[in-house]
Design a protein around this motif. Structure first.
Motif, PDB file in Angstrom:
ATOM      1  N   ILE A   1      22.079  -1.393  13.357  1.00  0.00           N
ATOM      2  CA  ILE A   1      23.058  -1.265  12.284  1.00  0.00           C
ATOM      3  C   ILE A   1      24.181  -0.310  12.706  1.00  0.00           C
ATOM      4  O   ILE A   1      25.369  -0.553  12.449  1.00  0.00           O
ATOM      5  CB  ILE A   1      22.400  -0.809  10.981  1.00  0.00           C
ATOM      6  CG1 ILE A   1      21.516  -1.931  10.441  1.00  0.00           C
ATOM      7  CG2 ILE A   1      23.455  -0.403   9.944  1.00  0.00           C
ATOM      8  CD1 ILE A   1      20.693  -1.548   9.242  1.00  0.00           C
ATOM      9  N   GLU A   2      23.842   0.780  13.406  1.00  0.00           N
ATOM     10  CA  GLU A   2      24.861   1.755  13.858  1.00  0.00           C
ATOM     11  C   GLU A   2      25.781   1.147  14.898  1.00  0.00           C
ATOM     12  O   GLU A   2      26.958   1.505  14.983  1.00  0.00           O
ATOM     13  CB  GLU A   2      24.182   2.989  14.431  1.00  0.00           C
ATOM     14  CG  GLU A   2      23.616   3.917  13.392  1.00  0.00           C
ATOM     15  CD  GLU A   2      22.919   5.126  14.023  1.00  0.00           C
ATOM     16  OE1 GLU A   2      22.849   5.207  15.266  1.00  0.00           O
ATOM     17  OE2 GLU A   2      22.451   5.982  13.255  1.00  0.00           O
TER      18      GLU A   2
ATOM     19  N   ARG B   1       1.694   3.124  11.588  1.00  0.00           N
ATOM     20  CA  ARG B   1       2.804   4.028  11.246  1.00  0.00           C
ATOM     21  C   ARG B   1       3.754   4.196  12.424  1.00  0.00           C
ATOM     22  O   ARG B   1       4.982   4.218  12.250  1.00  0.00           O
ATOM     23  CB  ARG B   1       2.262   5.380  10.800  1.00  0.00           C
ATOM     24  CG  ARG B   1       1.664   5.359   9.416  1.00  0.00           C
ATOM     25  CD  ARG B   1       1.199   6.728   8.997  1.00  0.00           C
ATOM     26  NE  ARG B   1       0.578   6.668   7.674  1.00  0.00           N
ATOM     27  CZ  ARG B   1      -0.077   7.659   7.131  1.00  0.00           C
ATOM     28  NH1 ARG B   1      -0.200   8.818   7.771  1.00  0.00           N
ATOM     29  NH2 ARG B   1      -0.604   7.530   5.933  1.00  0.00           N
ATOM     30  N   VAL B   2       3.187   4.339  13.635  1.00  0.00           N
ATOM     31  CA  VAL B   2       4.022   4.478  14.830  1.00  0.00           C
ATOM     32  C   VAL B   2       4.862   3.222  15.031  1.00  0.00           C
ATOM     33  O   VAL B   2       6.072   3.298  15.304  1.00  0.00           O
ATOM     34  CB  VAL B   2       3.138   4.760  16.079  1.00  0.00           C
ATOM     35  CG1 VAL B   2       3.939   4.607  17.357  1.00  0.00           C
ATOM     36  CG2 VAL B   2       2.535   6.149  15.991  1.00  0.00           C
ATOM     37  N   LEU B   3       4.245   2.053  14.889  1.00  0.00           N
ATOM     38  CA  LEU B   3       4.984   0.804  15.072  1.00  0.00           C
ATOM     39  C   LEU B   3       6.055   0.626  14.004  1.00  0.00           C
ATOM     40  O   LEU B   3       7.165   0.158  14.306  1.00  0.00           O
ATOM     41  CB  LEU B   3       4.017  -0.385  15.069  1.00  0.00           C
ATOM     42  CG  LEU B   3       3.068  -0.463  16.265  1.00  0.00           C
ATOM     43  CD1 LEU B   3       2.078  -1.601  16.069  1.00  0.00           C
ATOM     44  CD2 LEU B   3       3.835  -0.641  17.558  1.00  0.00           C
TER      45      LEU B   3
ATOM     46  N   LYS C   1      14.693   0.987  15.578  1.00  0.00           N
ATOM     47  CA  LYS C   1      15.389  -0.116  16.246  1.00  0.00           C
ATOM     48  C   LYS C   1      16.413  -0.756  15.301  1.00  0.00           C
ATOM     49  O   LYS C   1      17.554  -1.023  15.697  1.00  0.00           O
ATOM     50  CB  LYS C   1      14.377  -1.150  16.717  1.00  0.00           C
ATOM     51  CG  LYS C   1      14.952  -2.237  17.557  1.00  0.00           C
ATOM     52  CD  LYS C   1      13.843  -3.145  18.074  1.00  0.00           C
ATOM     53  CE  LYS C   1      14.407  -4.229  18.968  1.00  0.00           C
ATOM     54  NZ  LYS C   1      13.379  -5.123  19.473  1.00  0.00           N
ATOM     55  N   VAL C   2      16.020  -0.983  14.054  1.00  0.00           N
ATOM     56  CA  VAL C   2      16.938  -1.552  13.062  1.00  0.00           C
ATOM     57  C   VAL C   2      18.096  -0.598  12.805  1.00  0.00           C
ATOM     58  O   VAL C   2      19.272  -1.015  12.718  1.00  0.00           O
ATOM     59  CB  VAL C   2      16.177  -1.886  11.755  1.00  0.00           C
ATOM     60  CG1 VAL C   2      17.150  -2.220  10.631  1.00  0.00           C
ATOM     61  CG2 VAL C   2      15.204  -3.014  11.979  1.00  0.00           C
TER      62      VAL C   2
END
Length: 100
Positions: free
Chosen positions: A97-98, A83-85, A92-93
C-alpha cells in the motif's frame, strides 16, 4: 508350567512382588506382579507373572496426561506461528500500500 497345559485355579490374586521376590523369582521381572496358581490335575502350585488392573490404569492415565501436555504445547506453538504469519502478511500488505 502346568498353567499352560491344563486348567488351573488362582490361589492368590495378582499382587505386587516383594523386594525379596523380585530378586529370587524370574516371574517378577517382567511386570513386578505375580499370582499364585494351583493345578488340580498335577497337584502343583506355581507362580506366574500377571498384570495388575491398578498398574494398567496408572499407566493409561499417565499416557493420557502426557498426550494432553503434548497437545497443549503444540496448540501454543500453532497459535504463536499463526500470529507470526499474520504479522508478516500485514507487513507485506502495508508495504504494498505504501509503494502505491
Amino acid at each position: 508350567p502346568c498353567w499352560q497345559v491344563e486348567d488351573f485355579v488362582v490361589a492368590q490374586e495378582c499382587a505386587r512382588c516383594s523386594s525379596f521376590e523380585v530378586k529370587t523369582l524370574p516371574e517378577c521381572v517382567a511386570t513386578g506382579f505375580i499370582e499364585k496358581i494351583s493345578c488340580p490335575s498335577s497337584k502343583r502350585e506355581e507362580v506366574k507373572s500377571c498384570r495388575s488392573a491398578v498398574m494398567e490404569a496408572h499407566v493409561f492415565w499417565r499416557f493420557v496426561g502426557t498426550m494432553m501436555c503434548v497437545a497443549a504445547v503444540f496448540a501454543v506453538l500453532v497459535v504463536c506461528r499463526q500470529r507470526v504469519l499474520d504479522r508478516k502478511a500485514l507487513e507485506k500488505v502495508r508495504k504494498q500500500i505504501e509503494s502505491i
